[in-house]
Each structure stands twice: as structure tokens, then as C-alpha cells.
Design an enzyme around this catalytic site. Structure first.
Site, PDB file in Angstrom:
ATOM      1  N   TYR A   4      -6.231   6.640   4.499  1.00  0.00           N
ATOM      2  CA  TYR A   4      -6.497   5.612   3.486  1.00  0.00           C
ATOM      3  C   TYR A   4      -5.700   4.331   3.789  1.00  0.00           C
ATOM      4  O   TYR A   4      -6.251   3.222   3.818  1.00  0.00           O
ATOM      5  CB  TYR A   4      -6.153   6.097   2.064  1.00  0.00           C
ATOM      6  CG  TYR A   4      -6.018   4.913   1.155  1.00  0.00           C
ATOM      7  CD1 TYR A   4      -7.157   4.231   0.732  1.00  0.00           C
ATOM      8  CD2 TYR A   4      -4.766   4.390   0.814  1.00  0.00           C
ATOM      9  CE1 TYR A   4      -7.061   3.067  -0.024  1.00  0.00           C
ATOM     10  CE2 TYR A   4      -4.657   3.237   0.068  1.00  0.00           C
ATOM     11  CZ  TYR A   4      -5.804   2.581  -0.354  1.00  0.00           C
ATOM     12  OH  TYR A   4      -5.698   1.427  -1.079  1.00  0.00           O
ATOM     13  N   ASP A  56      -9.444   5.102  -1.988  1.00  0.00           N
ATOM     14  CA  ASP A  56      -8.338   5.607  -2.808  1.00  0.00           C
ATOM     15  C   ASP A  56      -8.909   6.252  -4.086  1.00  0.00           C
ATOM     16  O   ASP A  56     -10.126   6.425  -4.208  1.00  0.00           O
ATOM     17  CB  ASP A  56      -7.357   4.472  -3.144  1.00  0.00           C
ATOM     18  CG  ASP A  56      -7.953   3.435  -4.099  1.00  0.00           C
ATOM     19  OD1 ASP A  56      -9.175   3.496  -4.379  1.00  0.00           O
ATOM     20  OD2 ASP A  56      -7.195   2.577  -4.578  1.00  0.00           O
ATOM     21  N   GLU A  89       0.826  -1.209   0.000  1.00  0.00           N
ATOM     22  CA  GLU A  89       0.000   0.000   0.000  1.00  0.00           C
ATOM     23  C   GLU A  89       0.862   1.262   0.000  1.00  0.00           C
ATOM     24  O   GLU A  89       0.527   2.246  -0.638  1.00  0.00           O
ATOM     25  CB  GLU A  89      -0.958   0.013   1.200  1.00  0.00           C
ATOM     26  CG  GLU A  89      -2.125  -0.946   1.070  1.00  0.00           C
ATOM     27  CD  GLU A  89      -3.060  -0.609  -0.100  1.00  0.00           C
ATOM     28  OE1 GLU A  89      -3.064   0.548  -0.560  1.00  0.00           O
ATOM     29  OE2 GLU A  89      -3.769  -1.517  -0.573  1.00  0.00           O
TER      30      GLU A  89
END
Ligand code: SF4
Length: 376
Positions: A121, A139, A38
Site C-alpha cells: 500500500y 487503504d 503515509e
């Protein structure tokens, strides 16, 4: 109408199981893989990340290895991905996890958000994908999909719009989880929304609605405005910077220096650069002022590099210099690098964290012997 209930979610989940891409960090069962992928995926395409992810995990397979990794090795593993602060934050985060969290990523998204480099996020993505916690992970893909599904014409770059989407998705997740207590696959649902945005509800005005599992639920499509969504205010234009870059050569060695520890390309090595387009005379004067004796100079073809907010337009010179008296050896401390720079061989240069902005110099010119240069 958008997504409203378990039946709608089921359509999306079924599509995801059949169409999800095989990615090196997907379904490994290791929360650290979710976290590192991520972070790498921030502002970076999936295809570009795959190879970096595999290389990074092979070199640094444990938190201990990440926490103890020398900065230069870390930056080398990250070289070409850009946004190098991310790599430093991964190392800092590994150190905090070992020190304060028993070597494990927390499950609670609020605790995750306290860690270096992890924002709302990423916290949502780690908690939901690694631990199935019912929190959204909004996102860019999810923003686009949701704005089309709900026919929302608000600017998706506005924090208020993102917040509103996050709250609506949170409500939906609670509803889905309560309807199927403990068994609802939050991890798959969140990834399905992202995957739909990556493969079907694609950007730049052309969603592939005929392949969409939730087309019947899509308000944007029902109203015929899906291609105009999402709305966003025009981006600010990039700032142009004109620079002159010098490849100083002492025989077979090259002079590089380390950039400051904060800001653009922080801590990476570079060929020295100066603002503006300098003439040969100006370059020679600068080289003299820095205590070197130039022997020959040759102009190199100009090149450029695009960052997110800045574009560098670079002219370049290769300057052969007499052997300096105080060439610093590689491996000395950062302050010394910043002050003096270092002379390195071509092979050593390959091992340094050199931004891709300078790669054209390396690949096109620096290996060539210093021929056809003008004597100074
Ligand atoms: Fe996107 Fe089209 Fe699906 Fe709507 S129907 S979510 S616009 S791909």
C-alpha cells in the site's frame, strides 16, 4: 456499474479539488513528506497525525537528519503515536536511501517495496502521490468505497478481496491514463478515492450518499445495500493482561528501565511492571529481591491502557526507597539500562520515550510529594 471511464473519474476529481482537506503533507511537492505521512497514517487517524507530522519534520527536515537521529530522540518525537517500529523503520529507510539510492525515494513501486517499513500500500501511495505513477493505493478507505461502489459482498479483510480490488483499480488506472496519455492526475485520483472514504463514504454504516459525486455510479446504493457494506469477519477480541506497576522513588528521582528491543513498545522506557495484581507484601518482597530498601509504600488508583490487540489493566504502587548505591546515570548503553534500569528526575523523565500507557502515573501521581505513605 461503478467507476468505468474518464467521465466518472472527472466527477470524482472535480469533487476532490473542491473538498480536499488542507493537510501539512499534502501538495508540498516533497516525496519525503508523502512517505513520512503515509507511515504515520498507518493505523492512525489523520487528525492525530497532523501535529506529529509537523513536529517531526521541523525536528528532522532532511534524510540526513533522520538517518543520524539518536533512537531516544526519534522515539520521543513518536511518543503517543504507537507502533514504534514505524519510527525505527523510517530511520533505517533514510539510511538505506542515503547509502543506496542517492538520497532519493525511488519512483518504481517495486523498488519502494524493498525499503524498510514500506509495504504494497505505502509503495503505491508514494509512487502515485509523489510521482504520479499509475498504480493503485488501496487503504481501508479505498476498500470501503470500492466495496460499496461495486456492491461487493466479499470479506474485505481477506487478502484475496484486496488483491481483486487492486487489480480492478489497476485496470481502471491504465484505461484512464491511456485515454489521457501522460496528463491524467493519478495522484489526485488516488487521493480523491481516499478522501471520499474519509469525508463522504464514511465507515460504520452511514455513508453520506446525498453528498457523493459518484452516487449515480454506485452499485451498492442502487441495490440499497450500501449501509451493510463493507463486509468483514468479526474481529478477534483483545487479550486482557493484568499487571502491577511500580513507581520506585529515591527522593525526587524515579526508577525506569528500558524495554527489550523487540516486541510491544520495543526500546521504550517504562516503570517496572509485573504480571498479576500484587499485594503490598508481594511488592515489598520484589523490591527487596531487586536490591532496594523500601521505606514507604502507597497504593495508587488503578488505570488501564488499550493497545490494538491487548488491553493492560494496571494496579500501581508508589514505593519510596533508600538511595541505591548503584543508580545508573541516564545516557548509558542500552544493555545497562535493560539490566539495571536508571534513576531520573522528573524533568529527565519528560525527555525519555515513555509510552503513553504510563502517562496517567506521571500526570496524576509522580509529581506529588510522597506523603501519607505507610512505613515499611
Ligand atoms: Fe459511498 Fe454512497 Fe457514494 Fe456509494 S453513493 S460510494 S455508498 S457515499
Amino acid at each position: 456499474m461503478a467507476l468505468q471511464n474518464s467521465a466518472d473519474a472527472e466527477l470524482l476529481l472535480h469533487w476532490y479539488q473542491k473538498n480536499k482537506r488542507s493537510l501539512p503533507w499534502r501538495d508540498t511537492g516533497n516525496p519525503e513528506d508523502v512517505w513520512i505521512s503515509e507511515i504515520m497514517l498507518q493505523q492512525t487517524r489523520v487528525e492525530a497525525v497532523k501535529e506529529y507530522f509537523v513536529r517531526f519534520r521541523e525536528a528532522l527536515p532532511t534524510l540526513e537528519a533522520i538517518a543520524a537521529c539518536p533512537d531516544e530522540t526519534l522515539l520521543r518525537l513518536w511518543e503517543g503515536l504507537g507502533y514504534y517500529t514505524r519510527a525505527r523503520n523510517i530511520k533505517k529507510c533514510a539510511q538505506v536511501l542515503l547509502r543506496d539510492h542517492g538520497g532519493e525515494l525511488p519512483v518504481d513501486p517495486l523498488e519502494l517495496r524493498e525499503l524498510p517499513g514500506i509495504g504494497p500500500y505505502t509503495a503505491g501511495a508514494i509512487a502515485s502521490i509523489a510521482y504520479n505513477v499509475p498504480v493503485p493505493a488501496v487503504d481501508g478507505n479505498v476498500l470501503r468505497v470500492f466495496s460499496r461502489l461495486t456492491a461487493c459482498e466479499d470479506d474485505i479483510m481477506e487478502p484475496a478481496t484486496k488483491q481483486a480490488f487492486t487489480e480492478r483499480l489497476q485496470d481502471l488506472l491504465w484505461q484512464l491514463v491511456y485515454a489521457d496519455w501522460k496528463n491524467f492526475p493519478v495522484a489526485d485520483f488516488n487521493q480523491a478515492l481516499m478522501e471520499l472514504g474519509a469525508l463522504v463514504c464514511i465507515p460504520n454504516g452511514a455513508p453520506l450518499c446525498e453528498r457523493c459525486p459518484v452516487a449515480a455510479q454506485c452499485d451498492g446504493r442502487r441495490l440499497g445495500i450500501q449501509e451493510t457494506l463493507p463486509r468483514r469477519a468479526p474481529k478477534k477480541p483483545r487479550r486482557d493482561e493484568v499487571r502491577t506497576v511500580l513507581v520506585l522513588r529515591d527522593g525526587e528521582r524515579f526508577y525506569v528501565r528500558q524495554r527489550p528491543s523487540k516486541g510491544l513498545l520495543a526500546g521504550m522506557f517504562e516503570f517496572p511492571g509485573f504480571p498479576g495484581t500484587l499485594s503490598e507484601e508481594e511488592v515489598l518482597k520484589l523490591v527487596h529481591e531487586r536490591g532496594f530498601t523500601p521505606l514507604r509504600i502507597q497504593a495508587l488508583p488503578p488505570f488501564h491502557h488499550v493497545f490494538t490487540h491487548i488491553e493492560w489493566h494496571m494496579s500501581a504502587y508508589e514505593v519510596q526507597i533508600a538511595e541505591p548505591l548503584s543508580a545508573t546515570a541516564p545516557g548509558r548503553n542500552r544493555k545497562e539500562h535493560a539490566r539495571n534500569g536508571i534513576f531520573v528526575t522528573r524533568a529527565e523523565l519528560e525527555k525519555l520515550a515513555l509510552p503513553s500507557a504510563f502517562r496517567p502515573l506521571l500526570s496524576r501521581y509522580a509529581l506529588r510529594p510522597p506523603r501519607r505513605q505507610k512505613k515499611c
